[in-house]
Design a protein around this motif. Structure first.
Motif, mmCIF file in Angstrom:
data_model
loop_
_atom_site.group_PDB
_atom_site.id
_atom_site.type_symbol
_atom_site.label_atom_id
_atom_site.label_comp_id
_atom_site.label_asym_id
_atom_site.label_seq_id
_atom_site.Cartn_x
_atom_site.Cartn_y
_atom_site.Cartn_z
ATOM 1 N N THR A 1 6.715 -8.797 11.572
ATOM 2 C CA THR A 1 5.397 -7.989 12.097
ATOM 3 C C THR A 1 4.998 -8.054 13.654
ATOM 4 O OG1 THR A 1 3.880 -9.554 11.323
ATOM 5 C CG2 THR A 1 4.714 -7.597 9.655
ATOM 6 N N LYS A 2 5.490 -9.214 14.124
ATOM 7 C CA LYS A 2 4.956 -9.436 15.500
ATOM 8 C C LYS A 2 6.246 -9.350 16.359
ATOM 9 C CE LYS A 2 1.176 -12.710 14.390
ATOM 10 N NZ LYS A 2 1.135 -12.968 13.090
ATOM 11 N N LEU B 1 -1.226 7.529 14.183
ATOM 12 C CA LEU B 1 -0.185 7.361 13.020
ATOM 13 C C LEU B 1 -0.278 5.941 12.894
ATOM 14 C CD1 LEU B 1 2.004 8.622 11.419
ATOM 15 C CD2 LEU B 1 3.377 7.761 13.325
ATOM 16 N N CYS B 2 -0.069 5.171 13.774
ATOM 17 C CA CYS B 2 0.215 3.526 13.394
ATOM 18 C C CYS B 2 -1.102 2.821 13.648
ATOM 19 C CB CYS B 2 1.502 2.888 13.760
ATOM 20 S SG CYS B 2 1.266 2.576 15.963
ATOM 21 N N ARG B 3 -2.142 3.306 14.208
ATOM 22 C CA ARG B 3 -3.389 2.658 14.258
ATOM 23 C C ARG B 3 -3.281 1.603 15.501
ATOM 24 N NH1 ARG B 3 -7.066 3.954 9.780
ATOM 25 N NH2 ARG B 3 -5.922 5.653 8.568
ATOM 26 N N TRP B 4 -2.280 1.822 16.153
ATOM 27 C CA TRP B 4 -2.135 0.919 17.471
ATOM 28 C C TRP B 4 -3.126 1.226 18.584
ATOM 29 C CZ3 TRP B 4 -1.819 0.981 22.643
ATOM 30 C CH2 TRP B 4 -1.363 0.064 23.601
ATOM 31 N N THR B 5 -4.119 0.256 18.915
ATOM 32 C CA THR B 5 -4.994 0.707 19.749
ATOM 33 C C THR B 5 -4.782 -0.261 21.301
ATOM 34 O OG1 THR B 5 -6.509 -1.196 19.346
ATOM 35 C CG2 THR B 5 -6.783 0.925 18.044
ATOM 36 N N ASP C 1 -5.490 -3.831 20.990
ATOM 37 C CA ASP C 1 -4.436 -4.603 20.404
ATOM 38 C C ASP C 1 -3.768 -5.351 21.720
ATOM 39 O OD1 ASP C 1 -5.009 -3.358 18.110
ATOM 40 O OD2 ASP C 1 -3.003 -3.217 17.150
ATOM 41 N N THR D 1 10.878 -3.883 17.826
ATOM 42 C CA THR D 1 11.867 -3.475 17.435
ATOM 43 C C THR D 1 12.957 -2.860 18.528
ATOM 44 O OG1 THR D 1 11.330 -0.932 17.211
ATOM 45 C CG2 THR D 1 10.874 -2.461 15.329
ATOM 46 N N CYS E 1 4.358 1.886 19.973
ATOM 47 C CA CYS E 1 4.492 1.222 18.907
ATOM 48 C C CYS E 1 5.375 2.095 17.838
ATOM 49 C CB CYS E 1 3.488 0.734 18.024
ATOM 50 S SG CYS E 1 3.848 -0.047 16.706
ATOM 51 N N CYS E 2 5.063 3.553 17.842
ATOM 52 C CA CYS E 2 5.477 4.408 17.187
ATOM 53 C C CYS E 2 5.817 5.619 17.786
ATOM 54 C CB CYS E 2 4.712 4.786 15.950
ATOM 55 S SG CYS E 2 3.126 5.863 16.532
#
Ligand SMILES: [Zn+2]
Ligand SMILES: [Zn+2]
Ligand SMILES: [Zn+2]
Ligand SMILES: [Zn+2]
Lengths: 498, 191
Positions: A234-235, A117-121, A124, A238, A76-77
């Motif tokens: 948000t879904k 940083l972006c709390r992606w786990t 998810d 990018t 994600c980031c």
């Protein structure tokens, strides 16, 4: 290297014609030339993972596709993911009541990947938690992997065929044409002369050839709701997130999968002229030290702008420059006009000045490159790029040479003023301490219609004495030479006309 | 609601029993602080346009600022605007929250900024140095992160920081003077 005096007001001209600050340059002690990142050969010494510092031999690295098997990047980031320990999820899947019972009975430790940083786990993405801390994460299959491996296999066949052919060429079997070779004709030329085609290309067997890619005009229809349904940004991934993982290019956020971390390389850099290393890091990825680091900063006098009076066309402004001698030897410096030839000179035993060429530089071994010829980057000799900087001012340079004592770290703390040891022209040398002096020059900007609004740049040649200490290793006297380097100073904008 | 009544304002501070409010925190105006909320030294809470009500179990770190700011160009509003902060939110060091309504379980990371026209629902994370300056209602479990303020909906809301809260409630009173609680509230057994 980040440098105290960025942006680059003082630029040195490299042997290849690029303009760089001294902090980005190397100085080859063997051919006494300034080198920069553009005019050195780069060699990857070792591959390592920047997260776990694992260091692998290059064959294994290729097998692992330049990626670490244990460390992951956030899809994600793109930060490094860390492994988190937790209890089995607080809300186990409600589908089966038995599973719930099990979790309650044995509160097992589970591990998941999480981005700080972006709390992606990894939860998810719906990746099941693991019961071991490292490894075991499901690998994402490349949808085109079969096609890619077919193509790779085919190219391997091609490569081996080509190799065979080359070896056959080395020992020509076509004896009929061999007789001509004593007349200076190669068999290929004879064939051409005889009107025959060149050596028949060995046909590639048809079975090896993979099916060619098929162009297709038919594409899937757009989903029915594309123009009516509201877009939830948000879904959707990018462009960067898709390109970070080109083989899958997930469109939805929940399709993102953790990515194996890319290896970094430690690289050494070789002078293109003489193949000696100008930079070689220590092998261990934990070490930030260098075995060889011939930075120009340690060999070429450094120039900084102290102050410059406001610039007006036709008016002489005072320019103060600080010159610092970084070497262990006293050096003599002269500032010369820009059109001075920059060929280095040396004084021979008989006392006459002569041009310093490759032959008379005291060098160590001839070519220090130990890599086999097939692997190493061939040194390319290119003519230096033309310098496009336009000088915007006349600079009055001092005629007398300037002496700079060697660097002495202890002298930094010495309070005594040693300026009296040198017979300086007080009009030129306004300050002196240790291995540093400040000189006063005058610049007179001229009216330049083309470069209106651009900062004024002046250039000159810095001639400095250099003591080649390499020779002392071979019990010869150190060779003294005079080196010239072109410099361009960006002084700032004109404040108006006189 | 006149500005020239500091004594009166001071008395408008209501601290529930069980809250840990350090003496060096900067509290101005009509503020109600719920039980188990921890306010670090040098955190500032300024009720400028109207009262601020802070719920239970919040952590407000040093240099964090919660302001009930007057709308621009209005010096003194006739109808005071209420700012409500829910439960178990974390305001990390040097963040600024002007949001009119903050739900539960939100995190404002370091140097995050949320303007007054924003409403944070539940489980939102405003990442380090991210700003929300346009009026909006942030949907639940939204995370704003990175220099481009990218957004994503999180799978799960951030866990309430119970461990940290308990640690602070134990440690802070040993090293700091606290403001005295002045109201007794019956804690809702559900929370
Ligand atoms: Zn170069
Ligand atoms: Zn690794
Ligand atoms: Zn991330
Ligand atoms: Zn060289």
């Amino acid at each position: 290297m980040a440098y105290l005096f960025q942006p680059d007001y003082v630029r040195y001209v490299c042997s290849c014609g690029s303009l760089k600050p001294i902090s980005k340059m190397y100085f080859c002690r063997h051919c006494l030339k300034i080198r920069c990142g553009y005019c050195v050969c780069h060699e990857a010494d070792s591959h390592y993972c920047p997260n776990c510092m694992e260091n692998l031999p290059s064959a294994e690295v290729r097998l692992k596709k330049n990626k670490c098997s244990n460390c992951f990047d956030c899809p994600c980031c793109f930060q490094t993911l860390c492994t988190r320990a937790g209890q089995a999820p607080l809300r186990p899947p409600a589908s089966s009541a038995d599973a719930k019972q099990d979790v309650k009975a044995t509160p097992k430790k589970v591990y998941y990947l999480s981005c700080s940083l972006c709390r992606w786990t990894s939860r998810d993405a719906g990746i099941p938690d693991q019961y071991v801390a490292t490894g075991g994460w499901p690998e994402q299959e490349n949808p085109n992997s079969t096609r890619i491996s077919t193509l790779i296999d085919f190219h391997k066949v091609l490569a081996s065929k080509e190799k065979q052919e080359q070896q056959r060429k080395k020992f020509p079997t076509k004896r009929t044409f061999l007789q001509y070779e004593k007349f200076g004709l190669t068999s290929a030329m004879v064939r051409k002369r005889a009107g025959k085609p060149l050596e028949p290309k060995s046909l590639i067997q048809h079975s090896d050839q993979p099916a060619p890619a098929v162009a297709n005009e038919e594409v899937d229809d757009l989903p029915a709701g594309i123009f009516t349904e509201a877009v939830d940004i948000t879904k959707i991934t990018t462009l960067e997130q898709r390109l970070q993982h080109p083989d899958v290019q997930a469109e939805k956020i929940n399709e993102l999968r953790p990515q194996h971390k890319q290896f970094l390389v430690k690289r050494s850099q070789r002078c293109r002229g003489c193949e000696h290393n100008v930079s070689k890091p220590e092998y261990s990825p934990q070490s930030i030290k260098f075995k060889i680091q011939l930075a120009a900063f340690y060999h070429v006098p450094e120039i900084r702008i102290v102050t410059c009076e406001p610039l007006r066309v036709g008016v002489a402004s005072e320019l103060l420059l600080k010159i610092c001698n970084p070497t262990q030897h006293q050096t003599q410096i002269s500032l010369l006009p820009l059109d001075t030839p920059t060929t280095p000179t040396t004084v021979t035993a008989s006392g006459e000045e002569q041009e310093l060429k490759r032959e008379n530089i005291q060098m160590g071994s001839e070519s220090p490159n130990l890599l086999p010829l097939a692997v190493r980057q061939i040194s390319v000799t290119e003519d230096p790029k033309p310098i496009t900087v336009v000088s915007g001012a006349e600079i009055a340079l001092p005629e007398c040479p300037l002496f700079l004592p060697p660097r002495d770290d202890a002298a930094e703390y010495d309070e005594t003023n040693d300026a009296s040891h040198f017979q300086d022209d007080k009009k030129v040398v306004v300050w002196r301490k240790g291995n540093k002096i400040v000189v006063r020059l005058h610049v007179t900007p001229f009216a330049n219609e083309q470069n209106k609004g651009e900062p004024v740049i002046v250039g000159f040649v810095l001639r400095h004495g250099y003591v080649n200490t390499l020779a002392t290793l071979e019990h010869k006297a150190p060779q003294k030479s005079e080196l010239n380097v072109q410099l361009f100073l960006t002084l700032g904008n004109l404040v108006g006309t006189a | 609601m006149s500005i020239s009544a500091p004594v009166n304002r001071r008395s408008n501070l209501k601290i529930a029993a069980g809250a840990v409010v350090c003496e060096e925190s900067i509290l101005k105006g009509d503020i109600t602080i719920g039980a188990r909320t921890v306010i670090h030294p040098k955190a500032s809470i300024v009720a400028e346009a109207g009262p601020i009500i802070i719920g239970e179990g919040n952590i407000i770190e040093e240099m964090a600022t919660i302001v009930n700011r007057l709308p621009p160009n209005i010096v003194d509003s006739a109808t005071p605007a209420l700012q409500i902060i829910g439960n178990y939110n974390v305001f990390e060091a040097d963040c600024t929250c002007e949001a009119s309504k903050v739900g539960d379980n939100n995190i404002l990371e370091n140097k995050a900024f949320v303007t007054r026209d924003v409403e944070l629902t539940n489980g939102c994370v405003i990442g380090a140095a991210c700003s929300l300056i346009e009026p909006e209602i942030v949907p639940e479990n939204t995370i704003v992160f990175g220099s481009q303020c990218h957004r994503r909906e999180m799978n799960d809301k951030p866990y309430p920081q119970i461990g940290q809260l308990e640690y602070l409630m134990r440690v802070l009173p040993s090293y700091h003077h606290l403001r005295k609680a002045n109201i007794k509230v019956k804690s809702d057994p559900a929370t």
